[in-house]
Design a protein around this motif. Structure first.
Motif, short mmCIF file in Angstrom:
data_model
loop_
_atom_site.label_atom_id
_atom_site.label_comp_id
_atom_site.label_asym_id
_atom_site.label_seq_id
_atom_site.Cartn_x
_atom_site.Cartn_y
_atom_site.Cartn_z
N ILE A 138 0.84 -1.19 0.00
CA ILE A 138 0.00 0.00 0.00
C ILE A 138 0.88 1.24 0.00
CG2 ILE A 138 -1.90 -1.12 1.23
CD1 ILE A 138 -1.00 0.41 3.74
N SER A 139 0.31 2.34 -0.45
CA SER A 139 0.92 3.64 -0.28
C SER A 139 0.27 4.25 0.95
CB SER A 139 0.68 4.51 -1.52
OG SER A 139 1.20 5.80 -1.31
N ASN A 140 0.98 4.23 2.06
CA ASN A 140 0.41 4.56 3.36
C ASN A 140 0.35 6.08 3.54
OD1 ASN A 140 -0.30 4.85 6.01
ND2 ASN A 140 1.31 3.55 6.84
N ASN A 141 -0.84 6.65 3.33
CA ASN A 141 -1.03 8.09 3.54
C ASN A 141 -1.82 8.37 4.81
OD1 ASN A 141 0.30 9.19 1.21
ND2 ASN A 141 -1.32 8.29 -0.02
N ASN A 164 6.48 1.86 4.07
CA ASN A 164 5.12 2.41 4.06
C ASN A 164 4.04 1.38 4.35
OD1 ASN A 164 5.87 5.01 3.61
ND2 ASN A 164 5.62 4.94 1.40
N GLU A 180 -1.80 0.37 -3.68
CA GLU A 180 -2.90 1.33 -3.65
C GLU A 180 -2.78 2.31 -2.51
OE1 GLU A 180 -6.72 -0.62 -2.66
OE2 GLU A 180 -5.47 -2.37 -2.28
N ASN A 181 -3.49 3.39 -2.68
CA ASN A 181 -3.46 4.48 -1.72
C ASN A 181 -4.46 4.21 -0.59
OD1 ASN A 181 -2.98 7.06 -0.62
ND2 ASN A 181 -4.70 7.92 -1.75
N THR A 184 -6.02 5.93 2.79
CA THR A 184 -6.16 7.22 3.45
C THR A 184 -6.78 7.06 4.84
OG1 THR A 184 -8.36 7.53 2.52
CG2 THR A 184 -6.49 8.36 1.23
#
Length: 280
Positions: free
Chosen positions: A13-16, A60, A124-125, A127
């Protein structure tokens, strides 16, 4: 009697996420776990290295801890619910739980999480909003013992992981069955019922309008006529989509996946509304 505090890892994941706490859930990055900031303390780096040999972890990735202490059966049940809800909302997957075990004599020990043999090509992002939705659903199903909705998420998770046209047919079939108001109704009426349940009479809702417009465009593009939802479902069931896909252009494919993603999102919005407003 021993108590258990479970924790999980979500890779790819893209950890935002910039919140650290949501109710009884606590979030850490791999870097924070390695540095001993998490409840694992100095065991964090060891567990990270163990998992790195299983899958390609990176900084991330998201580590999720539940701060509660459970009986063994309770945390096992929570794990099943979290797995199915998270893997319905995300294309990624979640580890088997690690555990911090608290013994009745006051001692404790930690056991690392592990991974099943899953792969994904999607990074994936994630949020704040999405992780809160996942954990809110998980808590509701767990605390209120909503086993029917656990079964729905198990089914939607399987759809999410399926091949393209199988996934699409299963989604439309789910809408047809779940939102029909009486026997004998077809997919057009079920889709109308679902949108009315979610959006009410707000026909100007941008999400709703975008879905309807793209559906009309797609129907016209692939059939040269207005068509209807029933034709799409029947074409999927009879294999026409699979046969004719070689004639689709890039715009057709873009519309197809846009419709699919919006339909899946609407289903989740509808299920959430049922759980939070109707069942609750």
């Amino acid at each position: 009697m021993n108590k258990y505090s479970p924790f999980w890892v979500v890779p790819y994941i893209s950890n935002n996420i910039d919140i650290k706490l949501y109710k009884n859930w606590i979030f850490f990055s791999s870097l924070e776990v390695i540095e001993g900031i998490s409840p694992l303390n100095d065991k964090g780096e060891d567990f990270y290295n163990i998992l790195r040999r299983e899958v390609s972890l990176y900084d991330n990735c998201l580590w999720i801890f539940n701060d509660s202490k459970f009986e063994e059966e309770e945390y096992a049940k929570l794990n099943i619910i979290l797995k199915n809800s998270l893997e319905t909302y995300l294309y990624s997957f979640i580890s088997r739980p690690g555990i911090i075990i608290f013994y009745k004599n006051g001692g404790f020990t930690e056991q690392p999480p592990s991974f099943e043999n899953f792969t994904t090509g999607v990074v994936e992002n994630v949020t704040n909003e999405k992780i809160k939705r996942i954990l809110k659903i998980t808590d509701f199903i767990y605390q209120r013992e909503l086993n029917h909705y656990l079964e729905i998420f198990e089914y939607l998770r399987e759809i999410k992981k399926s091949k393209t046209f199988i996934r699409e047919l299963a989604l439309w079939s789910f809408v047809e069955q779940h939102w029909k108001s009486k026997e004998g109704e077809y997919i057009e009426k079920s889709l109308k019922n679902m949108k009315a349940f979610i959006f009410g009479e707000d026909y100007r809702n941008e999400f709703r309008r975008s879905f309807d417009e793209n559906l009309k465009k797609f129907n016209f593009s692939i059939s040269n006529k207005k068509g209807n939802v029933g034709e799409i479902r029947n074409s999927l069931a009879h294999g026409s989509f699979f046969k004719n896909k070689k004639n689709w252009n890039e715009d057709d494919w873009d519309l197809f996946f846009n419709i699919h993603n919006k339909l899946f999102d609407m289903i989740l919005l509808g299920i959430e509304k049922e759980i939070f407003e109707v069942v609750n």
